[in-house]
Design an enzyme around this catalytic site. Structure first.
Site, mmCIF file in Angstrom:
data_model
loop_
_atom_site.group_PDB
_atom_site.id
_atom_site.type_symbol
_atom_site.label_atom_id
_atom_site.label_comp_id
_atom_site.label_asym_id
_atom_site.label_seq_id
_atom_site.Cartn_x
_atom_site.Cartn_y
_atom_site.Cartn_z
ATOM 1 N NE ARG A 98 59.904 -4.288 6.559
ATOM 2 C CZ ARG A 98 60.103 -4.991 7.672
ATOM 3 N NH1 ARG A 98 59.742 -6.227 7.717
ATOM 4 N NH2 ARG A 98 60.646 -4.440 8.749
ATOM 5 C CB THR A 99 64.250 -0.330 2.762
ATOM 6 O OG1 THR A 99 63.033 -0.048 3.439
ATOM 7 C CG2 THR A 99 64.494 0.716 1.693
ATOM 8 C CE LYS B 43 89.098 4.747 8.344
ATOM 9 N NZ LYS B 43 89.767 4.312 7.123
ATOM 10 N NE ARG C 238 66.224 2.983 5.968
ATOM 11 C CZ ARG C 238 65.232 2.132 6.232
ATOM 12 N NH1 ARG C 238 65.320 1.328 7.274
ATOM 13 N NH2 ARG C 238 64.166 2.070 5.463
ATOM 14 C CG HIS D 236 60.935 5.065 4.042
ATOM 15 N ND1 HIS D 236 61.501 4.600 2.863
ATOM 16 C CD2 HIS D 236 60.940 4.009 4.903
ATOM 17 C CE1 HIS D 236 61.829 3.327 3.028
ATOM 18 N NE2 HIS D 236 61.504 2.958 4.241
#
Ligand code: ASP
Length: 299
Positions: free
Chosen positions: A44-45, A74, A95, A124
């Site tokens: 969703r986000t 890396k 995120r 969030h």
């Protein structure tokens, strides 16, 4: 984080979200670019942020699996990534598994950084904006809301962000409902006390379900609980599971919310009930993110 939003900003974002939900246009950000950088799974986000940017006339670039496909593999630090990708776009949506990643990235990026869910306690906030908007849309106001916050209150970041926003309103009553193992951590009740918000804790959803305006339930954050066995997982979910017979005991004007994804804690038999608002809540996420992007890009 949620603490950055004051009531005035929340009011104006919600007004813009309503505007967008009504199918009206906003500012046009043609030629501006949203960078999505997701080091953790999302449906969703990420998609709602990308869709929001497209609806505002802008474009999107990014990686949905930065853990594997970015230079993090890396050994590149968040700080260096921030410096570099700032040159490629106008706003970063991040995120990450690290609680402090968004704060770190914001420190080193020369463009705005939006926290799209960081770690366990790293919040969030855009989910919380969506949640609060959904409650206000339903009741007309957040003030006076009697809310049961249910489930994995220890490991769920959406709960922390939501409660931090609720504390900005008057007459809010919060009941934390969870099995003993998943109880809310002390910073949250402490924050509520400082803000004069009444709260209590229980392990029984049945005890409060008839009286509350909102049941905000959450899944067991299985991936954050080391060594959680299948049996224990099932037991924890059952401890606060909502099915249609239980939901029928709610007031007619009460609502059930969930940030999604759900597991067995919220039975599909609830979906057809008028109290079920989680899909509408997810849909609201699009309009809230349009409002937030407009606010950030127009600044
Ligand atoms: N989608 C929300 C989050 O990213 C809730 C969850 O995963 O349970 O925190």
């Amino acid at each position: 984080m949620s603490q950055q939003f004051d009531r005035e900003l929340l009011r104006s974002l919600f007004a813009r979200a309503l505007h967008f939900r009504g199918g009206r246009n906003g500012m046009n950000f043609s030629g501006r670019t949203l960078i999505t950088l997701f080091y953790e799974a999302s449906t969703r986000t990420r998609l709602s942020f990308e869709r929001a940017m497209l609806l505002l006339g802008g474009n999107c670039i990014g990686t949905e699996n930065a853990k594997e496909f970015s230079s993090a593999v890396k050994g590149e630090s968040i700080e260096d990534t921030a410096r570099v990708i700032s040159e490629y776009g106008d706003v970063i949506v991040l995120r990450h598994t690290d609680d402090y990643a968004a704060a770190k990235m914001a420190q080193y990026a020369s463009i705005p950084v939006i926290n799209a869910g960081c770690g366990r306690i790293g919040q969030h906030p855009t989910q919380a904006l969506t949640d609060l908007f959904t409650i206000e849309d339903h009741r007309g106001t957040i003030n006076g809301v009697n809310i049961a916050v249910v489930g994995d209150l220890k490991n769920g970041r959406t709960v922390r962000s939501l409660v931090y926003l609720l504390g900005k309103y008057e007459g809010v009553k919060v009941t934390f409902v969870s099995p003993e193992e998943l109880r809310v951590e002390s910073d949250i009740p402490e924050y509520l006390t400082r803000h004069g918000v009444a709260y209590r804790e229980t392990d029984s959803l049945a005890e409060v379900i008839e009286t509350v305006d909102v049941v905000y339930t959450t899944r067991v954050q299985r991936e954050r609980i080391e060594g959680l066995e299948e049996e224990k997982f099932a037991y924890l979910q059952r401890a606060y599971r909502i099915d249609a017979p239980l939901a029928h005991r709610m007031r007619e004007d009460a609502i059930i919310m969930h940030p999604l994804p759900r597991n067995d804690e919220l039975d599909q038999s609830v979906d057809a009930l008028p109290q079920a608002r989680y899909f509408e809540q997810a849909r609201n996420g699009l309009y809230i993110r349009m409002a937030l992007l407009e606010y950030v890009l127009a600044a």
